[in-house]
Scaffold this active site. Structure first.
Site, PDB file in Angstrom:
ATOM      1  N   HIS A 121      23.664 101.891   7.384  1.00 57.62           N
ATOM      2  CA  HIS A 121      23.305 100.957   8.455  1.00 57.62           C
ATOM      3  C   HIS A 121      23.521  99.511   8.001  1.00 57.62           C
ATOM      4  O   HIS A 121      23.556  99.234   6.795  1.00 57.62           O
ATOM      5  CB  HIS A 121      21.813 101.062   8.787  1.00 57.62           C
ATOM      6  CG  HIS A 121      21.342 102.404   9.226  1.00 57.62           C
ATOM      7  ND1 HIS A 121      21.146 102.725  10.543  1.00 57.62           N
ATOM      8  CD2 HIS A 121      21.000 103.502   8.520  1.00 57.62           C
ATOM      9  CE1 HIS A 121      20.690 103.973  10.626  1.00 57.62           C
ATOM     10  NE2 HIS A 121      20.595 104.469   9.415  1.00 57.62           N
TER      11      HIS A 121
ATOM     12  N   THR B 130      21.358  95.939   8.809  1.00 58.41           N
ATOM     13  CA  THR B 130      20.078  95.594   9.446  1.00 58.41           C
ATOM     14  C   THR B 130      20.257  94.735  10.699  1.00 58.41           C
ATOM     15  O   THR B 130      19.429  94.758  11.595  1.00 58.41           O
ATOM     16  CB  THR B 130      19.180  94.813   8.466  1.00 58.41           C
ATOM     17  OG1 THR B 130      19.909  93.660   8.012  1.00 58.41           O
ATOM     18  CG2 THR B 130      18.804  95.684   7.272  1.00 58.41           C
TER      19      THR B 130
ATOM     20  N   GLU C 151      19.844 101.160   4.685  1.00 57.00           N
ATOM     21  CA  GLU C 151      20.068  99.899   5.391  1.00 57.00           C
ATOM     22  C   GLU C 151      20.651  98.867   4.427  1.00 57.00           C
ATOM     23  O   GLU C 151      20.196  98.760   3.280  1.00 57.00           O
ATOM     24  CB  GLU C 151      18.753  99.347   5.954  1.00 57.00           C
ATOM     25  CG  GLU C 151      18.151 100.145   7.089  1.00 57.00           C
ATOM     26  CD  GLU C 151      18.734  99.774   8.460  1.00 57.00           C
ATOM     27  OE1 GLU C 151      19.618  98.887   8.519  1.00 57.00           O
ATOM     28  OE2 GLU C 151      18.293 100.380   9.454  1.00 57.00           O
TER      29      GLU C 151
ATOM     30  N   HIS D 146      26.105 104.631  11.002  1.00 59.14           N
ATOM     31  CA  HIS D 146      25.204 104.845  12.133  1.00 59.14           C
ATOM     32  C   HIS D 146      26.022 104.878  13.426  1.00 59.14           C
ATOM     33  O   HIS D 146      25.797 105.690  14.309  1.00 59.14           O
ATOM     34  CB  HIS D 146      24.160 103.717  12.185  1.00 59.14           C
ATOM     35  CG  HIS D 146      22.993 104.026  13.063  1.00 59.14           C
ATOM     36  ND1 HIS D 146      22.069 103.069  13.410  1.00 59.14           N
ATOM     37  CD2 HIS D 146      22.606 105.175  13.677  1.00 59.14           C
ATOM     38  CE1 HIS D 146      21.159 103.624  14.186  1.00 59.14           C
ATOM     39  NE2 HIS D 146      21.456 104.895  14.371  1.00 59.14           N
TER      40      HIS D 146
ATOM     41  N   ASP E  13      26.683  99.584  13.924  1.00 60.29           N
ATOM     42  CA  ASP E  13      26.524  99.290  12.502  1.00 60.29           C
ATOM     43  C   ASP E  13      27.008 100.430  11.608  1.00 60.29           C
ATOM     44  O   ASP E  13      26.976 101.578  12.027  1.00 60.29           O
ATOM     45  CB  ASP E  13      25.053  98.928  12.183  1.00 60.29           C
ATOM     46  CG  ASP E  13      24.073 100.062  12.412  1.00 60.29           C
ATOM     47  OD1 ASP E  13      24.121 100.685  13.484  1.00 60.29           O
ATOM     48  OD2 ASP E  13      23.257 100.335  11.505  1.00 60.29           O
TER      49      ASP E  13
HETATM   50 ZN    ZN Z   1      21.585 101.462  12.171  1.00 64.88          ZN
END
Ligand code: ZN
Length: 245
Positions: A47, A49, A114, A152, A162
């Site tokens: 991911h 953020t 993340e 993601h 992302d």
């Molecule tokens: Zn994400």
């Protein structure tokens, strides 16, 4: 110790024990076996953020965003510093609705990482180097196939972008992580079906335009919606990879 205090203390001990007892199904008789362990993740989701700082994201990932409570197993700062927020053995709330191949409850099957990134800036080398170290550790310890590292945006193409078009997937693939087309796959055979290939690789196809945008973000660094000959070559190269033992 007075009897009343003793009883209260015993009750507290009992309650604490109950709080940590794993749930049992009343439909069956409990005949416990010692031969078990934590469930194993089989996928890693990357991911970004899309926030301004590690500090802000550490707060969000321990509280929530507009959609409710959220978390991830790890957060990596732009300087490469790693934070762990949820044990690898537990289900963090990072993926939301989506799917990858036959995996429809991605949170149950995956580890979420993340990266501190505002959604528009390049990823610093220190952050990618740190991610590669973590991926190696996770794949090694949990036996996760090294190709099972996705965005993601790949699993939720209608909702998420992302880590975005600037994420260096080729560099990750050179380090041995994530799907990448075989260099020697050659031309796709006559009648090659790119949609079938996308499905086999894992992309959900409920919204085909969104799936192609996600595929292009990952493998071509853009977000266009039309499949072309180069896409067919990439998809063929990925399909060959998927057939390998
Ligand atoms: Zn994400």
């Amino acid at each position: 110790m007075p009897l009343r205090t003793l009883l209260a203390a015993s009750l507290l001990v009992l309650l604490a024990a109950c709080a940590h007892a794993p749930p049992r199904n009343p439909l069956a008789q409990w005949v416990p076996s010692p031969n078990h362990g934590p469930r194993q993740p089989i996928l890693i989701v990357i991911h970004a953020t899309e926030q301004d700082s590690v500090r802000q994201s550490l707060h969000t990932l321990r509280t929530g965003n507009r959609g409710g409570p959220v978390s991830s197993h790890y957060l990596i700062g732009r300087d490469g510093r790693r934070y762990q927020l949820v044990s690898d053995e537990l289900r963090a709330w990072h993926a939301g609705p989506g799917s990858w191949g036959t995996i429809t409850d991605v949170n149950s099957a995956s580890i979420g990482i993340e990266l501190d990134n505002d959604g528009a800036s390049p990823f610093p080398q220190a952050q990618i180097d740190s991610l590669v170290v973590l991926l190696d550790d996770l794949c090694r310890r949990h036996g996760i196939p090294r190709t099972q590292v996705i965005a993601h945006g790949d699993l939720a193409p209608t909702r998420k972008r992302d880590p975005g078009v600037l994420f260096p997937w080729k560099q990750l693939a050179d380090a041995g992580f994530g799907p990448w087309p075989a260099a020697d796959a050659g031309e796709p055979p006559p009648g090659f079906d790119p949609w079938l290939a996308l499905r086999v690789i894992g992309y959900p196809l409920q919204d085909r335009d969104a799936a192609v945008r996600a595929f292009h973000r990952h493998f071509r660094g853009n977000e266009t919606e039309m499949l072309d000959d180069e896409d067919a070559r990439i998809l063929h190269g990925l399909s060959v990879l998927n057939r390998s033992p």
